[in-house]
Design a protein around this motif. Structure first.
Motif, PDB file in Angstrom:
ATOM      1  N   UNK A   2       0.859  -1.187   0.000  1.00 25.59           N
ATOM      2  CA  UNK A   2       0.000   0.000   0.000  1.00 25.59           C
ATOM      3  C   UNK A   2       0.891   1.231   0.000  1.00 25.59           C
ATOM      4  N   UNK A   3       0.725   2.093  -1.002  1.00 30.25           N
ATOM      5  CA  UNK A   3       1.662   3.216  -1.107  1.00 30.25           C
ATOM      6  C   UNK A   3       1.309   4.348  -0.147  1.00 30.25           C
ATOM      7  N   UNK A   4       2.122   5.402  -0.166  1.00 29.67           N
ATOM      8  CA  UNK A   4       1.962   6.501   0.780  1.00 29.67           C
ATOM      9  C   UNK A   4       0.637   7.220   0.605  1.00 29.67           C
ATOM     10  N   UNK A   5       0.106   7.223  -0.634  1.00 38.27           N
ATOM     11  CA  UNK A   5      -1.169   7.897  -0.869  1.00 38.27           C
ATOM     12  C   UNK A   5      -2.352   7.083  -0.378  1.00 38.27           C
ATOM     13  N   UNK A   6      -2.154   5.772  -0.248  1.00 31.69           N
ATOM     14  CA  UNK A   6      -3.227   4.944   0.300  1.00 31.69           C
ATOM     15  C   UNK A   6      -3.869   4.000  -0.696  1.00 31.69           C
ATOM     16  N   UNK A   7      -3.203   3.724  -1.820  1.00 33.34           N
ATOM     17  CA  UNK A   7      -3.762   2.742  -2.746  1.00 33.34           C
ATOM     18  C   UNK A   7      -2.690   1.759  -3.189  1.00 33.34           C
ATOM     19  N   UNK A   8      -3.136   0.645  -3.738  1.00 32.82           N
ATOM     20  CA  UNK A   8      -2.236  -0.371  -4.254  1.00 32.82           C
ATOM     21  C   UNK A   8      -1.985  -0.085  -5.735  1.00 32.82           C
ATOM     22  N   UNK A   9      -0.799   0.370  -6.114  1.00 35.78           N
ATOM     23  CA  UNK A   9      -0.530   0.645  -7.526  1.00 35.78           C
ATOM     24  C   UNK A   9      -0.706  -0.627  -8.357  1.00 35.78           C
ATOM     25  N   UNK A  10      -1.532  -0.534  -9.392  1.00 32.96           N
ATOM     26  CA  UNK A  10      -1.888  -1.693 -10.215  1.00 32.96           C
ATOM     27  C   UNK A  10      -1.665  -1.360 -11.687  1.00 32.96           C
ATOM     28  N   UNK A  11      -1.030  -2.229 -12.458  1.00 33.28           N
ATOM     29  CA  UNK A  11      -0.896  -1.969 -13.893  1.00 33.28           C
ATOM     30  C   UNK A  11      -2.267  -1.854 -14.552  1.00 33.28           C
ATOM     31  N   UNK A  12      -2.510  -0.724 -15.209  1.00 35.02           N
ATOM     32  CA  UNK A  12      -3.786  -0.525 -15.889  1.00 35.02           C
ATOM     33  C   UNK A  12      -3.682  -1.141 -17.274  1.00 35.02           C
ATOM     34  N   UNK A  13      -3.896  -2.439 -17.305  1.00 34.89           N
ATOM     35  CA  UNK A  13      -3.767  -3.195 -18.550  1.00 34.89           C
ATOM     36  C   UNK A  13      -4.782  -2.718 -19.579  1.00 34.89           C
ATOM     37  N   UNK A  14      -5.967  -2.376 -19.133  1.00 30.81           N
ATOM     38  CA  UNK A  14      -7.015  -1.938 -20.043  1.00 30.81           C
ATOM     39  C   UNK A  14      -6.936  -0.427 -20.248  1.00 30.81           C
ATOM     40  N   UNK A  15      -6.879  -0.024 -21.507  1.00 34.78           N
ATOM     41  CA  UNK A  15      -6.891   1.396 -21.842  1.00 34.78           C
ATOM     42  C   UNK A  15      -7.802   1.587 -23.046  1.00 34.78           C
ATOM     43  N   UNK A  39      -8.866  -7.585 -37.651  1.00 32.14           N
ATOM     44  CA  UNK A  39      -9.741  -8.746 -37.525  1.00 32.14           C
ATOM     45  C   UNK A  39      -9.647  -9.411 -36.159  1.00 32.14           C
ATOM     46  N   UNK A  40      -8.451  -9.430 -35.566  1.00 31.60           N
ATOM     47  CA  UNK A  40      -8.260 -10.173 -34.310  1.00 31.60           C
ATOM     48  C   UNK A  40      -7.878  -9.269 -33.138  1.00 31.60           C
ATOM     49  N   UNK A  41      -7.986  -7.971 -33.294  1.00 22.20           N
ATOM     50  CA  UNK A  41      -7.614  -7.049 -32.219  1.00 22.20           C
ATOM     51  C   UNK A  41      -8.826  -6.688 -31.371  1.00 22.20           C
ATOM     52  N   UNK A  42      -8.558  -6.091 -30.214  1.00 27.22           N
ATOM     53  CA  UNK A  42      -9.639  -5.606 -29.358  1.00 27.22           C
ATOM     54  C   UNK A  42     -10.133  -4.240 -29.798  1.00 27.22           C
ATOM     55  N   UNK A  43      -9.325  -3.506 -30.521  1.00 26.24           N
ATOM     56  CA  UNK A  43      -9.669  -2.134 -30.900  1.00 26.24           C
ATOM     57  C   UNK A  43      -9.377  -1.960 -32.380  1.00 26.24           C
ATOM     58  N   UNK A  63     -13.207   1.629 -28.060  1.00 21.12           N
ATOM     59  CA  UNK A  63     -13.316   0.365 -27.318  1.00 21.12           C
ATOM     60  C   UNK A  63     -12.060   0.126 -26.477  1.00 21.12           C
ATOM     61  N   UNK A  64     -12.176  -0.497 -25.319  1.00 25.52           N
ATOM     62  CA  UNK A  64     -10.981  -0.794 -24.511  1.00 25.52           C
ATOM     63  C   UNK A  64     -10.116  -1.860 -25.170  1.00 25.52           C
ATOM     64  N   UNK A  65      -8.819  -1.795 -24.884  1.00 26.27           N
ATOM     65  CA  UNK A  65      -7.878  -2.776 -25.427  1.00 26.27           C
ATOM     66  C   UNK A  65      -6.691  -2.891 -24.485  1.00 26.27           C
ATOM     67  N   UNK A  66      -5.916  -3.990 -24.579  1.00 26.00           N
ATOM     68  CA  UNK A  66      -4.765  -4.168 -23.682  1.00 26.00           C
ATOM     69  C   UNK A  66      -3.630  -3.208 -24.039  1.00 26.00           C
TER      70      UNK A  66
END
Length: 497
Positions: free
Chosen positions: A424-437, A455-459, A466-469
C-alpha cells in the motif's frame, strides 16, 4: 485496510460511487468504457460491489466508517435508480445533457461495444449490474432495518417482478421499447446469467424478508429453463429467445445459434434448482445436455485448455465462428462462417467446459433423495434465513479488465498478507498496472475506408474508443484490486479471531 478505504472513499469516489479504474493523477477513468468525471459505474465491479465490500469490512472490524461508506454507495445507486426500479450500466451525475454527450462521443464510436452505442433509455439486467445493486440494497436494509433503504429496495423488487415474462424469463432491458434497428433487448435472455441472477435475488428476498410474492415468479423462472432447452438431437440452449421461445441472435457477433457455455451454465442452474426444490424434473434432461456437450466438443483441447466451440449451428451441430473486417463503427462489420482461423480477439470463439465435473455433480444429486438434497434450501425454511455475512469475491465479479476475480475459500497466506500491507503506497492505494486502456475521443469522423487489419484485435483504428490491452500499462488505481486485496485482509482478520 482503513488507509486504503479512506483513499477510495475520500479521493476516488464521486458522490459515493466508483468506476473501475483511474490513472494515478485522476486525469482519466474507466468503467467498461472511458467515463466522465461525473460518472460512476453500476456494472461490476463498480458501486454495488464496493458497497458489498464495505459491509464485509464493517462485519469484520465493527468500524462504523465502513458502514457509512456503504451508505454513501447506496445513496449514489438510489440517485441513479430508474423509475422502473432498475439501473443502466452507469450513473451520470452530470445529468441528461452530459449522458447524451457521452453516448454521442465515447459510446457511439466504440466499435465492438454495441450495447453502449446509443442510449436505450431504460434499465438493463445485463452483466449483473442490477442484480448486484439489488442484492446490496437488500443487505444494507436487513443489516439494521433502516427504513431509509426500503423504498428503493421495494422498487428494485418490483422491477424484477414486473419485467418477468409470463413464461418465466426476463428481457435483457426493460421496459421493452424497441426503437433501434436490430433491437434484441426484449428477447428472453440467458446470456450473462440474467435469469439465474434474478432467481438468486428473489430467493434472497424470500429468505431475508419472507416475502411470499416472489415464490411463484421463482418457480416460473426455474421452469423457463426447462421449456427453452431444445429437443433432440440438440438439447442445448441459446443465448436468448424470442417471446415465442425461438432461439435468436443478439449483438452482431452473437449469431442465432446454440451456445455451449450457456448450456453448461444452465445445466449448473438446473442442478441448483433441484437443491432448492427437491423436484426431480430439473434433473430429468440434464444427461441429454451433457451428452450433447460431449458430442460437440473439439477433437482436442486448445493450448489454452478450451474444449468447446462457443457457437453451434442449429440443425447441423457444426461450429460457427465469428469474424470481423473493417476498422471502425462506420466501415466495420461482423460475419459468421465455419472457419476457426482469425476469429475475434474480444469475444472468444472457444470455451473451457468441465463436462466431467458437471456429470459428477449430476450423479451425486441423482443419488441423493429429494428431501435430503433440498434440506438446506431457503425456499423451504420455516423462518427467515440470515444472509451471508461476507459477499465480496465469494460470489461476485471483481474483474475490472485489469485484475481477474479470485474466489475465496482458502486460508490467507501470511506472506501474501505481508506483501499487501507493505504494498500500500503513501497515498493509500495499491498501484496496479492498468492493462485496459482506450483511445480518447478526439472528435474525428471515423473514416469510411479501413486503414488496416483489425480482424483479431480488441480495438480498431484511432477513432475506436473500445478498450484494449495496453502495451506498456501505467500504474494506477484499480477498484477490482482494492476489493480483492481488502478481502484477503478481511479473511486474515477472521483467521486471527
Amino acid at each position: 485496510m482503513k488507509r486504503a478505504t479512506r483513499f477510495m472513499v475520500e479521493k476516488a469516489a464521486y458522490n459515493g460511487g466508483y468506476v473501475w479504474s483511474y490513472t494515478a493523477d485522476f486525469s482519466r477513468r474507466w468503467g467498461e468504457l472511458e467515463a466522465k468525471p461525473s460518472m460512476v459505474w453500476v456494472q461490476p465491479p463498480g458501486t454495488p460491489t464496493m458497497g458489498h465490500l464495505f459491509l464485509d469490512a464493517y462485519h469484520a472490524t465493527g468500524d462504523d466508517y465502513y458502514y457509512r461508506a456503504a451508505e454513501r454507495a447506496a445513496e449514489a445507486l438510489i440517485w441513479g435508480q430508474k423509475p422502473s426500479g432498475g439501473w443502466n450500466y452507469f450513473i451520470d451525475f452530470g445529468g441528461p445533457a452530459s449522458t447524451r454527450d457521452w453516448y454521442e462521443t465515447l459510446g457511439k464510436n466504440a466499435w465492438r461495444m454495441e450495447e453502449f452505442q446509443h442510449d436505450w433509455g431504460n434499465a438493463t439486467f445485463d452483466d449483473a449490474g442490477a442484480s448486484e445493486a439489488m442484492q446490496f440494497l437488500l443487505r444494507l436494509y436487513v443489516e439494521k432495518r433502516d427504513p431509509r433503504w426500503k423504498p428503493a429496495l421495494d422498487r428494485a423488487i418490483g422491477f424484477v417482478l414486473e419485467s418477468q415474462y409470463p413464461v418465466g424469463g426476463w428481457p435483457q432491458r426493460w421496459p421493452v421499447n424497441p426503437k433501434f434497428e436490430g433491437d434484441y433487448t426484449g428477447y428472453i435472455t440467458f446470456n450473462d446469467d440474467v435469469a439465474g441472477e434474478n432467481i438468486k435475488f428473489l430467493t434472497m428476498v424470500y429468505q431475508a424478508l419472507g416475502d411470499e410474492r416472489v415464490l411463484d415468479p421463482i418457480n416460473r423462472a426455474m421452469t423457463s429453463f426447462l421449456v427453452t432447452q431444445q429437443g433432440q438431437p440438440q438439447p442445448g440452449w441459446a443465448l436468448q429467445y424470442t417471446p415465442d421461445l425461438k432461439p435468436a441472435a443478439a449483438r452482431s457477433y452473437e449469431p442465432r445459434a446454440l451456445a455451449t457455455h450457456t448450456t453448461a451454465t444452465n445445466v449448473e442452474q438446473l442442478m441448483t434448482f433441484y437443491e432448492l426444490t427437491g423436484d426431480t424434473k430439473f434433473l430429468a434432461r440434464v444427461p441429454e445436455a451433457l451428452d450433447w456437450l460431449d458430442k460437440v466438443k473439439l477433437k482436442a483441447p486448445r493450448p489454452d485448455g478450451r474444449t468447446h466451440p462457443t457457437f453451434i449451428e442449429i440443425g447441423t451441430d457444426r461450429p460457427l465462428y465469428v469474424h470481423r473486417r473493417g476498422s471502425n463503427v462506420v466501415n466495420g462489420e461482423y460475419y459468421v462462417d465455419y472457419s476457426p482461423e482469425r476469429t475475434l480477439g474480444h469475444y472468444s470463439a472457444f470455451r473451457k467446459i468441465d463436462v466431467a465435473g458437471l456429470r459428477a455433480r449430476y450423479e451425486r444429486l441423482k443419488a441423493t433423495r429429494p428431501e435430503e438434497a433440498s434440506r438446506h434450501s431457503p425456499l423451504k425454511a420455516r423462518n427467515l434465513v440470515p444472509l451471508p455475512r461476507y459477499f465480496a469475491t465469494r460470489d461476485l465479479v471483481t474483474s475490472d479488465l485489469n485484475v481477474h476475480a479470485q474466489r475465496g475459500g482458502s486460508a490467507p497466506d501470511p506472506e501474501a498478507v505481508s506483501k499487501l500491507v507493505a504494498g500500500l503506497n503513501a497515498e493509500g492505494y495499491w498501484p496496479t498496472p492498468l492493462v485496459a486502456t482506450s483511445n480518447p475521443y478526439r472528435g474525428e469522423i471515423p473514416p469510411a475506408r479501413p486503414d488496416g487489419d483489425y480482424a483479431t484485435t480488441h480495438v480498431g483504428d484511432r477513432t475506436d474508443t473500445s478498450p484494449y490491452p495496453a502495451k506498456d500499462p501505467p500504474l494506477g488505481i484499480s477498484t477490482g484490486a482494492y476489493i480483492q486485496n481488502m478481502t484477503v485482509l478481511i479473511d486474515w482478520l477472521g483467521e486471527r479471531r
